[in-house]
Write an enzyme that holds these catalytic residues in place. Sequence first.
Site, PDB file in Angstrom:
ATOM      1  N   SER A 148       0.994  -1.191   0.174  1.00  0.00           N
ATOM      2  CA  SER A 148      -0.035  -0.190   0.015  1.00  0.00           C
ATOM      3  C   SER A 148       1.013   1.369  -0.126  1.00  0.00           C
ATOM      4  O   SER A 148       2.080   1.192   0.410  1.00  0.00           O
ATOM      5  CB  SER A 148      -0.762  -0.069   1.207  1.00  0.00           C
ATOM      6  N   TYR A 161      -1.573  -0.198  10.450  1.00  0.00           N
ATOM      7  CA  TYR A 161      -1.678  -0.588   9.129  1.00  0.00           C
ATOM      8  C   TYR A 161      -0.663  -0.310   8.296  1.00  0.00           C
ATOM      9  O   TYR A 161       0.077  -0.990   7.547  1.00  0.00           O
ATOM     10  CB  TYR A 161      -3.103  -0.089   8.629  1.00  0.00           C
TER      11      TYR A 161
END
Length: 253
Positions: A148, A161
């Site tokens: 990501s 995250y």
Amino acid sequence: MSYGTLAGRTAVITGAASGMGAATARLLAAQGVRVALLARRAERLEELAATIEAEGGEALAVTADVTGQASVDAAAERVHSTFGQVDLVVNAAGVMLPNPVDEGRTDEWQRMIDTNVTGALRIIRAFTSDLVAAAADGRTADLVNISSIGAHVAFPNYAVYGATKAALTHLSSSLRTEFGPRDVRVTNIEPGLTDTELGGHIDNAELSGQLDGMFDAVGALSSEEIADLVAYATSRARHINLRQLVVLPTRQA
């Protein structure tokens, strides 16, 4: 678009019940790749496998939870008994549970670590020997990790995250030093804002609203567009490794 060199390959795709995993499976299957679909939601996998087969592809639905070693071992055994050796692995399973760190949601932290990092490692361990053997036989062998943009761009309340994705990105870099000399390619893909089910995991109304606002202001990539990158990277000549792909909506800074 045609990705001519993919036909005849065998892929394992995690997170295949939805989003980027499902889109990647469908695209690869359309290019003649045999696809093993791994995820927890059996009904969704069976539906996708049926769709792929109706479109002329070959798919195997394997219910598996990457957070459990026994589940991954059983999945690998089933893939091998049905399809034999694998030469393409896509780690697309992921979970995003943003919240302020001072809320101390340790169960969510552990779930993200177990899925996004340890889960990817379990899959890599299960199929490394396949990739190395395929490359030794002169065939193309690929490991693709879906990370990501959060791996290196900090967002408030996404600390854990982002940390898991930074770990996956760094893991990809490190694995290239081990796998590259044996002709196994490692590609790390870092998408920006993408329309998947990840946003649906958020139970914080304020953060969920912020994400919705970003979708409205920036627009988003589609899962199919990420799948296109996977297919493009893995269909290059075997001596070419597209090692790091960062893809954002044009309006996302």
